[in-house]
Design a protein around this motif. Structure first.
Motif, PDB file in Angstrom:
ATOM      1  N   MET A   1      -7.344   3.301   1.024  1.00  0.00           N
ATOM      2  CA  MET A   1      -6.285   3.509  -0.162  1.00  0.00           C
ATOM      3  C   MET A   1      -6.926   3.757  -1.484  1.00  0.00           C
ATOM      4  O   MET A   1      -6.520   4.814  -2.202  1.00  0.00           O
ATOM      5  CB  MET A   1      -5.336   2.698  -0.002  1.00  0.00           C
TER       6      MET A   1
ATOM      7  N   LEU B   1      -6.702   7.164  -3.682  1.00  0.00           N
ATOM      8  CA  LEU B   1      -6.027   7.112  -5.004  1.00  0.00           C
ATOM      9  C   LEU B   1      -7.066   7.680  -6.228  1.00  0.00           C
ATOM     10  O   LEU B   1      -6.675   8.424  -7.182  1.00  0.00           O
ATOM     11  CB  LEU B   1      -5.403   5.872  -5.427  1.00  0.00           C
TER      12      LEU B   1
ATOM     13  N   PHE C   1      -0.738   9.074   5.578  1.00  0.00           N
ATOM     14  CA  PHE C   1      -2.024   8.268   5.221  1.00  0.00           C
ATOM     15  C   PHE C   1      -2.006   7.131   6.682  1.00  0.00           C
ATOM     16  O   PHE C   1      -3.286   7.106   7.027  1.00  0.00           O
ATOM     17  CB  PHE C   1      -1.685   7.414   4.063  1.00  0.00           C
TER      18      PHE C   1
ATOM     19  N   PRO D   1       2.900   8.037   2.607  1.00  0.00           N
ATOM     20  CA  PRO D   1       2.255   7.045   3.381  1.00  0.00           C
ATOM     21  C   PRO D   1       2.213   7.177   4.895  1.00  0.00           C
ATOM     22  O   PRO D   1       1.264   6.665   5.585  1.00  0.00           O
ATOM     23  CB  PRO D   1       3.323   5.815   2.770  1.00  0.00           C
TER      24      PRO D   1
ATOM     25  N   LEU E   1       0.722   4.233  -2.682  1.00  0.00           N
ATOM     26  CA  LEU E   1       0.155   5.621  -2.467  1.00  0.00           C
ATOM     27  C   LEU E   1       1.343   6.560  -2.876  1.00  0.00           C
ATOM     28  O   LEU E   1       1.472   7.521  -3.535  1.00  0.00           O
ATOM     29  CB  LEU E   1       0.231   5.842  -0.767  1.00  0.00           C
TER      30      LEU E   1
ATOM     31  N   TYR F   1       0.694  -1.272  -0.153  1.00  0.00           N
ATOM     32  CA  TYR F   1       0.047  -0.080  -0.305  1.00  0.00           C
ATOM     33  C   TYR F   1       0.806   1.285   0.109  1.00  0.00           C
ATOM     34  O   TYR F   1       0.749   2.385  -0.767  1.00  0.00           O
ATOM     35  CB  TYR F   1      -1.146   0.132   1.336  1.00  0.00           C
TER      36      TYR F   1
END
Ligand code: ASP
Length: 432
Positions: free
Chosen positions: A405, A409, A265, A262, A254, A250
């Motif tokens: 996620m 995106l 996030f 990340p 990202l 992930y």
């Protein structure tokens, strides 16, 4: 029962307790949740099976979150659709989302198979299957599509059938936009209700530390070491693969696809991850996932579509778990798998994870489907069942993080992500 009233002194002397209570209240919710989780673990381990009695505190919290799901998803999705300029955009977002969901799931299961292959959790168990695998009935594609359309939307809401609710909300949103002036008062009502539901989510989240405490105490009490030890290798394989998928795959997505941090996030999605970890329910975590997405700058117009869809069909963690456990069963019963079997597992687990309900234990039921498709003994499910909740906690955490996620995106690719909010330099406009 009152949990932590604002001006009370929970116990002890009036001088010492208020300051402790105030300090507790001043902590951010995420650190309160960590404290609740740690205390729950300690208390559960000390009390053993008696910790069951603390479960109602957790159930109370889980019920409060579940109460929000249907009205929150429905109202925010109707408002989301009416705020999208055109249906072409909606279709494009839908396609992108589905492509992301399926691709990330296929990668997750491949990772699961890889870890099952490397760690060999079932090696040397030498079990003998009692019965040949019974044929499992796969739901037909036509029936699945027919079932998407609700015959009675009120019934779909009563049953909490998220896919049917999504379809009805999309249809109603499109119709309200097409109605023009006359539809505007109804849109305003849904917008007001959606705001109220966000507010309510904020209020319910204040109880999260106590709910998480109850759930963890119950889990730690129910699963003593004797249940865990024999299958420790399966747990280790699933957890390591989940961690790698979360913080490796992930993070790469990202960074490379979204050019996003990340670290930021993962800091924000932590609240949702803890709720997923302790409740083992993607659907139950939905209100918190929506809230985290707002705090990351994603607009409600896209989040209200992408996240409920994800909670229903996107299950990276579940697919990964099915990869590890299918290999575990094959190794435990000494069944040699060929390349074609691996490919069948990837295809079936991807489809099975789409059909898995976002509730505790949903993945275990679907595991029987994966096992039978490749001719592995279904009795293997019984082995896994004893530790399934422990595995469920990790896979649900991956499931909801994947949803958020993809939401971030896709929102970014549509130019809809507020980068200032994502980076934390601007506060998201949400009810506290
Ligand atoms: N508990 C999972 C979820 O809600 C589904 C599963 O059992 O794998 O996402």
């Amino acid at each position: 029962m009152t949990i932590g009233p604002a001006n009370s002194t929970p116990s002890g002397s009036d001088n010492a307790s208020p300051s402790l209570w105030q300090r507790w209240n001043n902590l951010p919710v995420w650190s309160q949740i960590i404290v609740g989780m740690t205390l729950g673990l300690i208390v559960g381990a000390c009390l053993g099976p008696q910790a069951q009695q603390l479960k109602p505190i957790g159930t109370l919290f889980v019920n409060a979150i579940k109460m929000l799901i249907v009205p929150l998803v429905f109202c925010s999705l109707v408002v989301g659709v009416t705020s999208m300029e055109n249906t072409t955009k909606m279709g494009r977002i839908g396609l992108k989302t589905m492509a992301f969901y399926i691709l990330t799931t296929a990668i997750a299961i491949t990772l699961g198979l890889l870890f099952g292959y490397i760690i060999e959790p079932g090696a040397n168990l030498n079990l003998v299957a009692q019965q040949p695998a019974a044929a499992q009935e796969t739901p037909s594609l036509v029936n699945t599509i027919i079932d998407l359309i609700p015959q009675n939307p009120v019934q779909s809401m009563a049953k909490g059938d998220i896919l049917q609710i999504i379809i009805f909300a999309l249809a109603l949103g499109i119709a309200l936009t097409a109605t023009g002036e006359k539809g505007k008062p109804a849109i305003a009502v849904f917008a007001g209700l959606a705001e109220a539901m966000y507010k309510l989510t904020g209020i319910v989240m204040k109880f999260a530390p106590y709910g998480v405490f109850g759930l963890m105490a119950w889990l730690a009490g129910a699963y003593g070491l004797d249940v865990l030890l024999p299958l420790l290798k399966v747990i280790v394989a699933v957890y390591i693969a989940c961690l790698l998928h979360l913080y490796g795959f992930y993070a790469i997505c990202l960074k490379s696809l979204g050019k996003l941090s990340p670290v930021r996030f993962f800091k924000v999605v932590f609240d949702a991850q803890i709720i997923a970890f302790t409740t083992s329910s993607s659907a139950g975590t939905l209100p918190v996932s929506l809230r985290c997405s707002q705090r990351l700058g994603a607009p409600m117009s896209t989040s209200s579509f992408i996240l409920p869809l994800g909670a229903t069909i996107n299950m990276d963690g579940t697919a990964l778990y099915q990869g590890v456990t299918a290999l575990f069963v094959a190794q435990a019963y000494g069944v040699d798998l060929e390349t074609a079997d691996y490919l069948t597992i990837i295809a079936t687990a991807t489809l099975a994870s789409i059909g898995t309900a976002g509730i505790p234990g949903g993945g275990l039921i679907m595991l029987t489907l994966v096992l039978t498709t490749v001719g592995l003994p279904v009795e293997g499910v019984a082995l896994i069942a004893g530790i399934d909740r422990i595995l469920d906690m990790a896979r649900t955490t991956v499931n909801i993080t994947g949803d958020i996620m993809v939401n971030i995106l896709v929102s970014k690719s549509e130019g809809e992500l507020d980068l200032d909010v994502f980076e934390g330099s601007k506060k998201a406009d949400i009810a506290a």
